[in-house]
Each structure stands twice: as structure tokens, then as C-alpha cells.
Motif scaffolding. Structure first.
Motif, short mmCIF file in Angstrom:
data_model
loop_
_atom_site.label_atom_id
_atom_site.label_comp_id
_atom_site.label_asym_id
_atom_site.label_seq_id
_atom_site.Cartn_x
_atom_site.Cartn_y
_atom_site.Cartn_z
N ASN A 1 7.06 -9.38 -14.41
CA ASN A 1 6.92 -8.45 -15.29
C ASN A 1 7.76 -8.53 -16.47
OD1 ASN A 1 4.86 -7.23 -13.63
ND2 ASN A 1 6.80 -6.43 -12.22
N TYR B 1 0.27 -7.48 -1.87
CA TYR B 1 1.78 -7.31 -2.43
C TYR B 1 2.70 -6.82 -1.63
CZ TYR B 1 -0.13 -8.13 -7.08
OH TYR B 1 -0.82 -8.52 -8.24
N ASN C 1 3.74 -12.29 -9.97
CA ASN C 1 3.60 -11.83 -11.39
C ASN C 1 4.70 -11.48 -11.67
OD1 ASN C 1 0.83 -11.74 -11.06
ND2 ASN C 1 0.61 -9.62 -10.32
N LYS D 1 -1.46 -1.52 -2.37
CA LYS D 1 -0.85 -2.99 -2.29
C LYS D 1 -1.97 -3.84 -2.40
CE LYS D 1 3.66 -1.67 -0.45
NZ LYS D 1 4.70 -2.31 0.27
N ASP E 1 7.40 -5.86 -4.30
CA ASP E 1 7.12 -5.13 -5.63
C ASP E 1 8.65 -4.73 -6.25
OD1 ASP E 1 6.03 -3.83 -7.56
OD2 ASP E 1 5.28 -2.26 -6.47
N GLU E 2 9.40 -5.79 -7.00
CA GLU E 2 10.28 -5.41 -7.63
C GLU E 2 10.15 -5.19 -9.07
OE1 GLU E 2 13.48 -5.14 -5.90
OE2 GLU E 2 12.36 -5.65 -4.37
N TYR F 1 2.85 -11.66 -3.98
CA TYR F 1 1.58 -11.55 -3.12
C TYR F 1 1.15 -12.55 -2.31
CZ TYR F 1 -0.52 -13.28 -7.51
OH TYR F 1 -1.13 -14.16 -8.22
N ASP G 1 6.42 -9.52 -8.79
CA ASP G 1 5.62 -8.90 -7.89
C ASP G 1 5.21 -10.13 -7.07
OD1 ASP G 1 6.08 -6.32 -8.84
OD2 ASP G 1 4.17 -6.48 -9.95
#
Length: 170
Positions: free
Chosen positions: A139, A87, A137, A55, A90-91, A97, A95
Motif C-alpha cells: 500500500n 488475507y 500487496n 478477507k 492486513d497492516e 495473502y 497486505d
């Protein structure tokens, strides 16, 4: 100037070494656009992300703020950052952080007297500060990852930096 060249060379060496060392993991390199509240201007830059633990990533970055000209005073500003991103969420689609790290900011101020009264003036200064912030982030299911960050640079006067861009998975 020697300090600046040393910092840039060290950052580039670290990036190059890290790419080779972590080639098997999800290393990312990207570009960003940011806004700094102290300089009150837009900057362009580059960043990278190198995983070191599950992470935790190391994330160097560089932002060059567009030059300003205020009443004949020219201002140039850039910053180099060495951050660690942790992080904590975290899905599937996002993400999130936390950011903590070091900042080196350099500013150069130049005044050229065009009226012949007095002389020209030039000064530069570099400072080391701390970064604290958060980022995300997004995704989207490709090798390109859009991201956004908000960080505060603890330095003389302080500066809030809002940035967004894309990271490319290597």
C-alpha cells in the motif's frame, strides 16, 4: 483450440460479471511480469481481484510466456488461473495473502525441419493443476498497488512462478 477459447471466454465473462456485481467494493485489475521455472522464461499477464468476503477475494489471472526457440524447436506456453486469495495479515503498508486455486496450462511445441530430412512436427497439450502460494500487496497511498506473488503449480513436472506487477483500484 475449442477448450482454450472456452476457458478464455469463461474467464472474461466472470471478470465482466464480477466487476458489475462488486462495483461498490475495492475491485482491482492489474498487469504482471512473471517467471516460470519449468519453461525457464519470462511471461506477461493480467490479473484481477474481486472481494467476496471481508478477507477473501477471487483472483483470475492469465500469463503468456514469451515464445522460445531452442535448436529449431519453438515452444509456446500460457496459463489461466482461477485463485482464491485469503488475507491473513492486513497492516497499514502491506497486505499478505495465501493463494489456492486451479490452473490450466497449455503448451505447443513445433519443429520445422529446414534441412529437408524428415518432416515437420507439431504437438500441443493442456493440463489442469492446482496453485498454492502467497502474495503481498504494498500500500503506497494511491489507487495503484504494487504486488508480488510466489506460487507453485502442482501439475506434471510442477512449476514455480514468481510474479510482480501493479493492480489498479476501480
Amino acid at each position: 483450440m475449442k477448450k482454450i477459447n472456452l476457458i478464455i471466454a469463461t474467464t472474461l465473462f466472470s471478470i465482466t460479471f464480477s466487476i458489475g456485481a462488486f462495483a461498490q467494493t475495492e475491485t482491482k485489475i492489474g498487469a504482471l511480469i512473471g517467471y516460470g521455472t519449468e519453461i525457464e522464461n519470462i511471461g506477461i499477464g493480467a490479473n484481477a481481484e474481486f472481494p467476496i468476503m471481508e478477507k477473501l477475494t477471487i483472483s483470475p489471472s492469465f500469463i503468456y510466456y514469451l515464445p522460445k526457440d531452442e535448436s529449431g524447436i519453438k515452444i509456446n506456453w500460457f496459463e489461466v488461473n482461477a485463485n482464491a486469495n485469503y488475507y491473513f495479515l492486513d497492516e497499514e503498508n502491506i497486505d499478505v495473502y495465501g493463494i489456492a486455486g486451479l490452473n490450466y496450462s497449455s503448451i505447443k511445441v513445433k519443429y520445422e525441419n529446414s534441412f529437408g530430412l524428415g518432416g515437420d512436427f507439431s504437438s500441443s497439450d493442456g493440463r489442469i493443476g492446482l496453485n498454492l502460494g502467497a502474495g503481498a500487496n504494498f500500500n503506497i497511498g494511491s489507487s495503484i498497488t504494487p504486488f508480488a506473488e510466489l506460487k507453485y503449480v502442482i501439475i506434471d513436472g510442477g512449476q514455480l512462478v514468481v510474479a510482480a506487477g501493479v493492480k489498479f483500484n476501480l
